[in-house]
Scaffold this active site. Structure first.
Site, mmCIF file in Angstrom:
data_model
loop_
_atom_site.group_PDB
_atom_site.id
_atom_site.type_symbol
_atom_site.label_atom_id
_atom_site.label_comp_id
_atom_site.label_asym_id
_atom_site.label_seq_id
_atom_site.Cartn_x
_atom_site.Cartn_y
_atom_site.Cartn_z
ATOM 1 N N TYR A 503 3.489 53.859 58.224
ATOM 2 C CA TYR A 503 4.267 52.634 58.410
ATOM 3 C C TYR A 503 5.417 52.627 57.396
ATOM 4 O O TYR A 503 5.186 52.695 56.183
ATOM 5 C CB TYR A 503 3.397 51.396 58.223
ATOM 6 C CG TYR A 503 4.173 50.096 58.268
ATOM 7 C CD1 TYR A 503 4.941 49.776 59.382
ATOM 8 C CD2 TYR A 503 4.150 49.207 57.198
ATOM 9 C CE1 TYR A 503 5.659 48.582 59.425
ATOM 10 C CE2 TYR A 503 4.856 48.013 57.239
ATOM 11 C CZ TYR A 503 5.617 47.715 58.354
ATOM 12 O OH TYR A 503 6.333 46.539 58.400
ATOM 13 N N HIS A 542 9.149 47.881 61.590
ATOM 14 C CA HIS A 542 9.692 46.665 62.188
ATOM 15 C C HIS A 542 11.190 46.582 61.896
ATOM 16 O O HIS A 542 11.620 46.849 60.770
ATOM 17 C CB HIS A 542 8.997 45.423 61.624
ATOM 18 C CG HIS A 542 7.554 45.314 62.007
ATOM 19 N ND1 HIS A 542 6.545 45.903 61.266
ATOM 20 C CD2 HIS A 542 6.948 44.686 63.058
ATOM 21 C CE1 HIS A 542 5.377 45.650 61.835
ATOM 22 N NE2 HIS A 542 5.594 44.914 62.925
ATOM 23 N N ALA A 550 20.725 49.406 63.035
ATOM 24 C CA ALA A 550 19.473 50.071 62.676
ATOM 25 C C ALA A 550 18.724 50.540 63.928
ATOM 26 O O ALA A 550 18.142 51.636 63.932
ATOM 27 C CB ALA A 550 18.590 49.116 61.865
ATOM 28 N N PHE A 553 20.259 53.698 65.119
ATOM 29 C CA PHE A 553 19.963 54.782 64.181
ATOM 30 C C PHE A 553 18.590 55.382 64.458
ATOM 31 O O PHE A 553 18.437 56.606 64.576
ATOM 32 C CB PHE A 553 20.043 54.248 62.749
ATOM 33 C CG PHE A 553 19.537 55.209 61.707
ATOM 34 C CD1 PHE A 553 20.293 56.302 61.318
ATOM 35 C CD2 PHE A 553 18.293 55.027 61.121
ATOM 36 C CE1 PHE A 553 19.830 57.194 60.357
ATOM 37 C CE2 PHE A 553 17.812 55.907 60.161
ATOM 38 C CZ PHE A 553 18.595 56.993 59.777
ATOM 39 N N LYS A 556 18.112 57.467 67.700
ATOM 40 C CA LYS A 556 18.619 58.839 67.642
ATOM 41 C C LYS A 556 17.532 59.826 67.218
ATOM 42 O O LYS A 556 17.604 61.001 67.546
ATOM 43 C CB LYS A 556 19.793 58.926 66.653
ATOM 44 C CG LYS A 556 21.058 58.237 67.121
ATOM 45 C CD LYS A 556 22.143 58.348 66.067
ATOM 46 C CE LYS A 556 23.406 57.627 66.503
ATOM 47 N NZ LYS A 556 24.458 57.685 65.459
ATOM 48 N N TYR A 568 8.205 36.919 63.354
ATOM 49 C CA TYR A 568 7.641 37.874 62.389
ATOM 50 C C TYR A 568 8.158 37.588 60.977
ATOM 51 O O TYR A 568 7.396 37.683 60.001
ATOM 52 C CB TYR A 568 8.002 39.298 62.811
ATOM 53 C CG TYR A 568 7.492 40.373 61.875
ATOM 54 C CD1 TYR A 568 6.165 40.785 61.919
ATOM 55 C CD2 TYR A 568 8.340 40.969 60.941
ATOM 56 C CE1 TYR A 568 5.700 41.759 61.057
ATOM 57 C CE2 TYR A 568 7.881 41.949 60.075
ATOM 58 C CZ TYR A 568 6.569 42.341 60.132
ATOM 59 O OH TYR A 568 6.098 43.315 59.269
ATOM 60 N N TYR A 569 9.445 37.226 60.882
ATOM 61 C CA TYR A 569 10.048 36.942 59.577
ATOM 62 C C TYR A 569 10.062 35.444 59.323
ATOM 63 O O TYR A 569 10.085 34.629 60.257
ATOM 64 C CB TYR A 569 11.486 37.469 59.517
ATOM 65 C CG TYR A 569 11.599 38.968 59.700
ATOM 66 C CD1 TYR A 569 11.192 39.844 58.712
ATOM 67 C CD2 TYR A 569 12.143 39.499 60.877
ATOM 68 C CE1 TYR A 569 11.312 41.216 58.881
ATOM 69 C CE2 TYR A 569 12.260 40.866 61.053
ATOM 70 C CZ TYR A 569 11.838 41.720 60.052
ATOM 71 O OH TYR A 569 11.946 43.066 60.223
ATOM 72 N N LYS A 570 10.041 35.110 58.050
ATOM 73 C CA LYS A 570 10.117 33.709 57.641
ATOM 74 C C LYS A 570 11.429 33.475 56.890
ATOM 75 O O LYS A 570 11.877 34.297 56.115
ATOM 76 C CB LYS A 570 8.937 33.352 56.722
ATOM 77 C CG LYS A 570 7.582 33.495 57.398
ATOM 78 C CD LYS A 570 6.462 33.174 56.419
ATOM 79 C CE LYS A 570 5.090 33.341 57.092
ATOM 80 N NZ LYS A 570 3.990 33.061 56.139
ATOM 81 N N ARG A 571 12.008 32.327 57.161
ATOM 82 C CA ARG A 571 13.235 31.870 56.482
ATOM 83 C C ARG A 571 14.452 32.757 56.755
ATOM 84 O O ARG A 571 15.390 32.766 55.983
ATOM 85 C CB ARG A 571 13.000 31.752 54.960
ATOM 86 C CG ARG A 571 11.992 30.665 54.593
ATOM 87 C CD ARG A 571 11.911 30.486 53.101
ATOM 88 N NE ARG A 571 11.347 31.663 52.454
ATOM 89 C CZ ARG A 571 10.042 31.888 52.336
ATOM 90 N NH1 ARG A 571 9.164 31.026 52.827
ATOM 91 N NH2 ARG A 571 9.606 32.970 51.733
#
Length: 586
Positions: A503, A542, A550, A553, A556, A568-571
């Site tokens: 990961y 992620h 990204a 990228f 490729k 998934y993300y906060k703020r």
């Protein structure tokens, strides 16, 4: 001449005069070729002018230009300032040139044993080898470069967003340079204050004790050195970005220009040169393989084939004269213009106040050899009845040798140009990979990783994250560009039942250093670890759904979107993330 000397780099009047005389003699030879076709002047008069012109230009190339060039070279050497020694040294250089020039003819089968060393054949044969080589190299490159320059097929598409993105990166780099220079100035000011004169012995003792216990003095000097190194690296990147920005603007202008009427005309010209290039490479290969040189001039042969194919009756001899006249005129004009344009670009590229005189003299030498060799090769484009005086003046030479030599060098030059232009078009910044190095994350540089992640990523990582990073070993790396930390990667190996996967927790690079191969180097390192392990099933990470750069990228490298995690993300906005995965086992 005015174009070459307009910036007054060449102020020596003798150099200008010598160059002008060489150019005049070269053009006079082309005038005499046209006189041969038109039959102007008496044959005796033309023969006299041919002899006078050839002997004069050979004297210029073998004696005057090399000798005066040697004098100019000696004058630039500070150790040789006395006039008698300088003249003697220049004479020695000229003698070395004569020996090398004479030895040049030994490997080539172009001389007849019956001619003495002072015959015109001895000089023209050697001049011809050099001149034909220059012509073939320029012709090979021009035949390939013309379609590459003019054809819209070879134009890489440039969007306005690409230019804006590159401009933004350049501005970010300049802002970082300015910021670091301000910090350098503050650190230098602080360092001067630390070591500045004190009003009393007590204040001086207190400052020394404070520097000893706090270590601020050494830290400030170390900070200045580190900042200076970073500024140098950023300035180098800013130069490269600026050049890329100018190239991209130029390419955008070419794309717009190609859509105009004149641009479409040059596109047609490019297609014509492409056909010519293929034809010339094919014919040169046939001539080399079968050792073939045409007995009949191309004009007469071409007219004969056309007349026979159309089934019409025309005076081939009459029309070959006029077509030869037009063809020779075109060759003369394009040869002179092309050579002068090339010389002008070359002169502006390398000339300086000290070297300009020597460069112009060398260009005059090459120009003279180029035009003498043009006469040798153009002789084949003329019908037999117009060659007699030229053949008689040039002497007993193996003219077929020069045509075979031209074909060999042309073929090598054209194929080499194709390879060079292909590498230039498809290059992926190969020179930058040698400047990128990867290093491990340790307790001494963990702060640099923290600063890097704080700048690159919109989320912040906890102290526990960085504490765990120190135990990752090869799975955590910093990327150095010219010894400056510009990127980093942190991974971990996860096990789910029988499946082992890597990961990628973070992989990022500072904006000014993107597209220089840093991210590629970091990702290659991760994939190399997975390959060497042998038991890794896949690599995944992620990526924020809005981060198109990204996403492109990673795609490729074979990563695919396998899932999308909402919120998934906060703020941060948008809070959703794509899961990208590269399978290593089928």
């Amino acid at each position: 001449m005015r174009e070459l000397f307009k910036y007054s780099e060449v102020q020596n009047m003798i150099v200008q005069l010598v160059f002008s005389i060489t150019f005049t003699l070269s053009c006079t030879m082309f005038e005499l070729i046209i006189f041969e076709i038109l039959g102007w002047l008496d044959s005796t008069s033309r023969y006299f002018h041919w002899q006078f012109n050839l002997y004069f230009i050979l004297f210029m190339m073998v004696v005057l230009l090399p000798l005066y060039s040697a004098i100019q070279v000696v004058n630039t050497i500070k150790l040789v300032q006395r006039r008698p020694i300088a003249k003697l040294f220049a004479g020695v250089i000229w003698l070395v040139f004569i020996v090398l020039f004479w030895k040049l003819g030994d490997p080539f089968p172009i001389l007849s044993a019956k001619h003495g060393i002072f015959s015109i054949e001895q000089l023209i044969s050697r001049v011809g080898v050099i001149g034909v080589t220059v012509m073939a190299v320029l012709s090979g490159f021009g035949a390939v470069n013309a379609p590459y320059t003019y054809m819209t097929y070879f134009l890489r598409n440039v969007e306005s967003s690409d230019i804006i993105g590159l401009e933004r990166r350049l501005q970010q780099t300049l802002d970082m340079i300015l910021s670091k220079k301000r910090r350098m100035a503050q650190a230098e000011k602080s360092a001067r204050y630390q070591g500045g004169p004190s009003s009393s012995l007590q204040q001086s003792s207190m400052k020394k004790m404070w520097s000893m216990f706090s270590g601020m003095g050494s830290e400030a000097s170390e900070n200045i050195g580190s900042l200076s190194k970073e500024v140098l690296g950023l300035e180098e990147v800013s130069k490269q970005l600026f050049l890329d920005y100018v190239d991209m603007l130029s390419l955008k202008e070419r794309i717009i220009y190609s859509k105009t009427l004149i641009g479409k005309y040059f596109d047609i010209v490019g297609h014509f040169f492409s056909i010519y290039c293929i034809y010339k490479i094919f014919i040169s290969s046939v001539n080399i393989i079968f050792d073939r040189v045409g007995k009949v001039d191309p004009v007469t042969r071409g007219l004969s084939i056309t007349v026979n194919w159309l089934g019409i009756q025309v005076d081939i001899e009459f029309w070959s004269q006029h077509v030869s006249f037009i063809l020779v005129g075109i060759i003369v004009i394009t040869s002179i213009r092309g050579l002068l344009v090339t010389f002008t670009k070359f002169f502006y590229a390398i000339a300086s106040s000290k070297s300009s005189n020597i460069i112009v003299l060398c260009l005059a030498e090459i120009m003279g050899m180029y035009f003498v060799s043009s006469v040798l090769l153009m002789r084949m484009n003329m019908p037999e009845e117009y060659r007699s005086i030229i053949t008689k003046v040039l002497g007993d030479l193996e003219f077929s040798f020069y045509h075979r030599w031209f074909d060999v060098i042309f073929l090598v030059s054209a194929l080499s140009s194709i390879g060079i232009l292909d590498c230039a078009a498809n290059r992926t910044m190969p020179t930058n990979s040698s400047r990128i190095e990867l290093g491990g994350v340790t307790g001494h540089n963990i702060k640099q990783l923290k600063k890097l992640n704080a700048v690159v990523f919109p989320i912040s990582y906890t102290e526990k994250f960085y504490k765990d990073v120190l135990d990752l070993g090869e799975l955590a790396k910093l990327a150095y560009y010219n010894d400056i930390v510009v990127g980093g990667v942190c991974c971990r190996i996860e096990t789910e039942g029988t499946q082992r996967r890597i990961y990628i927790m973070t992989l990022g690079c500072l904006a000014p250093y993107r597209r220089l191969g840093v991210g590629t180097e970091l990702l290659d390192h991760v994939l190399r670890i997975a390959k060497d392990d042998g038991n890794i099933d896949n690599v995944y990470l992620h990526v924020q759904v809005s981060n198109t750069e990204a996403l492109e990228f990673y795609k490729k490298f074979g990563f695919k979107i396998v899932d999308t995690k909402e919120h998934y993300y906060k703020r941060i906005d948008p809070p959703h993330a794509h899961v990208l995965q590269k399978n290593l086992k089928e």
